[in-house]
Design an enzyme around this catalytic site. Structure first.
Site: not given
Ligand SMILES: *[C@@H]1O[C@H](CO)[C@@H](O)[C@H](O)[C@H]1NC(C)=O
Ligand SMILES: *[C@@H]1O[C@H](CO)[C@@H](O)[C@H](O)[C@H]1NC(C)=O
Ligand SMILES: *[C@@H]1O[C@H](CO)[C@@H](O)[C@H](O)[C@H]1NC(C)=O
Ligand SMILES: *[C@@H]1O[C@H](CO)[C@@H](O)[C@H](O)[C@H]1NC(C)=O
Ligand SMILES: *[C@@H]1O[C@H](CO)[C@@H](O)[C@H](O)[C@H]1NC(C)=O
Ligand SMILES: *[C@@H]1O[C@H](CO)[C@@H](O)[C@H](O)[C@H]1NC(C)=O
Ligand SMILES: *[C@@H]1O[C@H](CO)[C@@H](O)[C@H](O)[C@H]1NC(C)=O
Ligand SMILES: *[C@@H]1O[C@H](CO)[C@@H](O)[C@H](O)[C@H]1NC(C)=O
Ligand SMILES: *[C@@H]1O[C@H](CO)[C@@H](O)[C@H](O)[C@H]1NC(C)=O
Length: 365
Positions: A41, A329, A332
């Site tokens: 991610s 978040d 991340h």
């Protein structure tokens, strides 16, 4: 189990950087091979949007709030992520090339588009084939990402001819950012000793790199595992908000054999070149010295009142100034952090953060 969610979304990879090492030169502008991006991610630009049974998706607000027209694209960021910021600094790109699965879906001019680069990264994935699947359903493992690249390699050489195609692919840069999800997965299972786990992870990385090399890759831009124990979700398990020790120790322990592996590959495989970014040191450096961030502990989006849950979504908490935060978040880095990281990787000169050469030198090597 709440803790199982910890390994969520892949990784909090923040990266690093050091203001003092940022040079102002622009990357050289001679025409070069395209960029290919692999990983989790930290560098996914929408791959997971195309997976049916996948719960690791960033295709809803507030993700993308600082992207063009505030569009949620699947990036696990308020705006651009490290894939975008790195290729922008390398030159020739405004953002990351599109996801392989998006190109595959829209067949118009598929092969011509491959010549502008491809992003294979999938949030939740790992070096191991099984990593992420229990928690997120379908994710594209690094092994599958490399299989997809094998098809791309075939299409490019079919278009340009063998020798021209091979030359182009040798002149491309292969960026890989992966490993956090494998480590988080290990933290929940402890199926072998930490020493065996790290040794096995290194051997597994070696297999993937050799497969890419066999397909014609020569220039590897690699990003090590950041201190995942310091991302907001991991800190939320400590009553006083401390970083979680075990995932940090494993991330740090993986760096040395990883670097040793790369040194070995470059001395045994003809033409193998690499640049290794030390995401662990870079992130710790920001956490210790702030570099302009007002908050290096909390997430800007979502207030994760429930331990282990990422709740960055519309109607939830959103901080007033995104650029003040190291973390977007619970897992991340923010766009601002991704920009700092890219500066350190592409133009940096400090071996504590990037070694033995920086990404811009690798690009033109
Ligand atoms: C498909 O590709 C064409 C040509 O690049 C582009 O004009 C079109 O908008 C794309 N369609 C979708 C659905 O992305
Ligand atoms: C398809 O690619 C070719 C070669 O790059 C280009 O000349 C052509 O204009 C492209 N067509 C479309 C519809 O994008
Ligand atoms: C979908 O994902 C869940 C885990 O989230 C998994 O248990 C299930 O087997 C998956 N289904 C398919 C068809 O892959
Ligand atoms: C790309 O390669 C795959 C596998 O060889 C092939 O099936 C496909 O038709 C190729 N696509 C194009 C557009 O050439
Ligand atoms: C690494 O561990 C996996 C199981 O997780 C095993 O299948 C594989 O053989 C091991 N590889 C090496 C090189 O030890
Ligand atoms: C690299 O090579 C040295 C010398 O052969 C060896 O001792 C070491 O284990 C290798 N490291 C890795 C990670 O393969
Ligand atoms: C940076 O990384 C290297 C290799 O892991 C390590 O030896 C060194 O102590 C680190 N420096 C700092 C300041 O953390
Ligand atoms: C979390 O967000 C909700 C929704 O905005 C809000 O009601 C709540 O007070 C917040 N909690 C904390 C601890 O910030
Ligand atoms: C990258 O590294 C090289 C070699 O260490 C150094 O000369 C250069 O200033 C660094 N920055 C750029 C932009 O190349």
């Amino acid at each position: 189990m709440a803790t199982q969610k910890l390994m969520l979304l892949t990784t909090c990879s923040i990266l690093l950087f050091s203001l003092s090492t940022i040079a102002t030169e622009k990357a050289a502008s001679k025409p070069m091979g395209p960029v290919f991006i692999f990983g989790d991610s930290t560098v996914d630009v929408g791959t997971n949007n195309h997976l049916k049974n996948c719960t690791a998706k960033a295709n809803h607000p507030y993700y993308g709030i600082d992207y063009t027209r505030s569009k949620p694209t699947g990036r696990f960021s308020n705006g651009l992520n490290s894939a975008d910021t790195i290729v922008t600094l390398l030159g020739g790109y405004k953002r990351s090339p599109p996801p392989f699965l998006a190109l595959l879906k829209n067949c118009s001019n598929f092969t011509a588009k491959l010549l502008h680069g491809v992003n294979f990264a999938s949030g939740g994935s790992g070096l191991y084939k099984e990593t992420g699947k229990d928690t997120f359903g379908t994710v594209v493992s690094l092994e599958e990402q490399i299989q997809q690249f094998a098809m791309v390699q075939g299409n490019i050489t079919a278009l340009l001819g063998d020798s021209k195609g091979q030359l182009l692919l040798q002149d491309s840069i292969y960026i890989i950012s992966i490993g956090s999800n494998d480590i988080m997965s290990y933290v929940f299972t402890h199926h072998v000793t930490p020493e065996l786990f790290i040794a096995n992870l290194t051997t597994t990385y070696a297999i993937h790199l050799k497969n890419l090399y066999s397909l014609g890759a020569r220039k590897f831009g690699l990003i090590s595992v950041p201190p995942i124990g310091c991302c907001p979700i991991a800190r939320s398990y400590s009553p006083v908000g401390d970083c979680a020790k075990e995932p940090n120790d494993l991330a740090s322990a993986f760096y040395t054999p990883f670097e040793s592996l790369l040194q070995n590959l470059s001395s045994t495989l003809e033409g193998f070149k690499y640049s290794l970014g030390n995401a662990y040191n870079m992130t710790m450096n920001i956490i210790e010295k702030h570099f302009g961030f007002k908050d290096v502990k909390a997430a800007c989006c979502g207030n994760h009142t429930q331990q282990g849950i990422s709740d960055c979504k519309k109607g939830g908490y959103l901080c007033p100034n995104r650029d003040d935060y190291l973390f977007w978040d619970a897992y991340h880095p923010s766009q601002a952090a991704a920009k700092l990281a890219a500066d350190a990787l592409v133009f940096g000169e400090d071996p504590e953060f990037v070694t033995p050469i920086n990404f811009s030198t690798l690009r033109t090597a």
